[in-house]
Design a protein around this motif. Structure first.
Motif, short mmCIF file in Angstrom:
data_model
loop_
_atom_site.label_atom_id
_atom_site.label_comp_id
_atom_site.label_asym_id
_atom_site.label_seq_id
_atom_site.Cartn_x
_atom_site.Cartn_y
_atom_site.Cartn_z
N TYR A 1 -12.22 87.68 17.65
CA TYR A 1 -11.95 88.93 16.94
C TYR A 1 -13.21 89.36 16.19
O TYR A 1 -14.08 88.54 15.87
CB TYR A 1 -10.81 88.75 15.95
N THR B 1 -4.95 100.20 14.72
CA THR B 1 -5.12 98.74 14.53
C THR B 1 -4.03 98.08 13.71
O THR B 1 -3.91 96.86 13.72
CB THR B 1 -6.47 98.43 13.85
N THR C 1 -9.97 89.62 34.55
CA THR C 1 -10.11 88.75 33.39
C THR C 1 -11.50 88.12 33.39
O THR C 1 -12.21 88.15 34.39
CB THR C 1 -9.04 87.63 33.39
N PHE D 1 -8.78 88.69 28.48
CA PHE D 1 -9.02 90.13 28.58
C PHE D 1 -9.94 90.59 27.46
O PHE D 1 -9.89 90.07 26.34
CB PHE D 1 -7.71 90.92 28.52
N TYR E 1 -11.03 93.71 25.02
CA TYR E 1 -10.46 94.94 24.46
C TYR E 1 -11.50 95.66 23.63
O TYR E 1 -12.13 95.07 22.75
CB TYR E 1 -9.25 94.62 23.57
N TRP F 1 -16.24 94.67 21.33
CA TRP F 1 -15.27 94.12 22.26
C TRP F 1 -14.70 92.80 21.74
O TRP F 1 -15.44 91.89 21.41
CB TRP F 1 -15.95 93.90 23.61
N GLU F 2 -13.37 92.71 21.71
CA GLU F 2 -12.69 91.48 21.34
C GLU F 2 -12.16 90.82 22.61
O GLU F 2 -11.94 91.50 23.63
CB GLU F 2 -11.55 91.74 20.36
N GLN G 1 -12.82 98.05 20.74
CA GLN G 1 -12.40 98.38 19.38
C GLN G 1 -12.72 99.84 19.10
O GLN G 1 -13.81 100.31 19.44
CB GLN G 1 -13.12 97.48 18.37
#
Length: 183
Positions: A82, A113, A8, A31, A33, A25-26, A35
């Protein structure tokens, strides 16, 4: 010794982290993630929407940002970042790479998505006091849904022909969204 595959990050680490340049990256619950890359229909839909939005920004009171502007939301007092497909901002004091007061958010749905955009992100975005609308556009079949703030509640509209959008005061036609897009 190797690092855990599921390490993390703190919010501060995420905001300083550049990550691999070939991805977006979100940040959710510590964490990061990746895209997925956008398909040709996705890109054409985004461009078509921007064609309608851009003339409404000529007076400079609002701006549109495409896919690289982080939007920060909080859930359970924890930050999430986001990267919506399109963000409309009408706050003259808004600067930097992180937006906290968007007026309108557009997400273009795909198989990878759809579930997140329609559930978690919809819920998180609606927590933003500045947000007046959340537009979901399908990139795999003709389909548009608009979440509109009405007082303290949200109204969901299935868009058949056109929708009047807040912030930019534009009417967005479904035919304009899907112009040149084979779905």
């Amino acid at each position: 010794m190797t690092e855990s595959a599921f390490r993390t990050m703190t919010e501060e680490e995420y905001l300083r982290w550049n990550g691999p340049r070939d991805g977006k990256w979100e940040f959710v619950d510590g964490f990061v993630y990746a895209q997925a890359g956008a398909s040709r229909p996705h890109n054409r839909i985004s461009t078509n929407i921007q064609r309608v939005f851009l003339p409404a920004t000529d007076n400079g009171s609002c701006w549109t940002h495409v896919s690289d502007l982080k939007v920060r939301v909080y859930r359970d007092s924890r930050p999430r970042y986001y990267l919506p497909d399109i963000v409309v901002v009408c706050d003259p004091d808004s600067t930097g790479d992180v937006e906290t007061a968007p007026c309108l958010i557009v997400e273009i749905l795909s198989a990878s998505t759809r579930a997140v955009d329609e559930s978690f992100k919809a819920s998180d975005y609606r927590r933003l006091g500045s947000l007046q609308g959340y537009l979901l556009v399908d990139s795999e079949a003709r389909g548009v849904e608009f979440h509109r703030r009405v007082g303290d509640d949200w109204q969901i509209e299935v868009v058949e022909e056109s929708v009047d959008l807040p912030c930019l005061s534009v009417t967005l036609r479904v035919d304009d969204i899907y112009r040149g897009v084979e779905v």
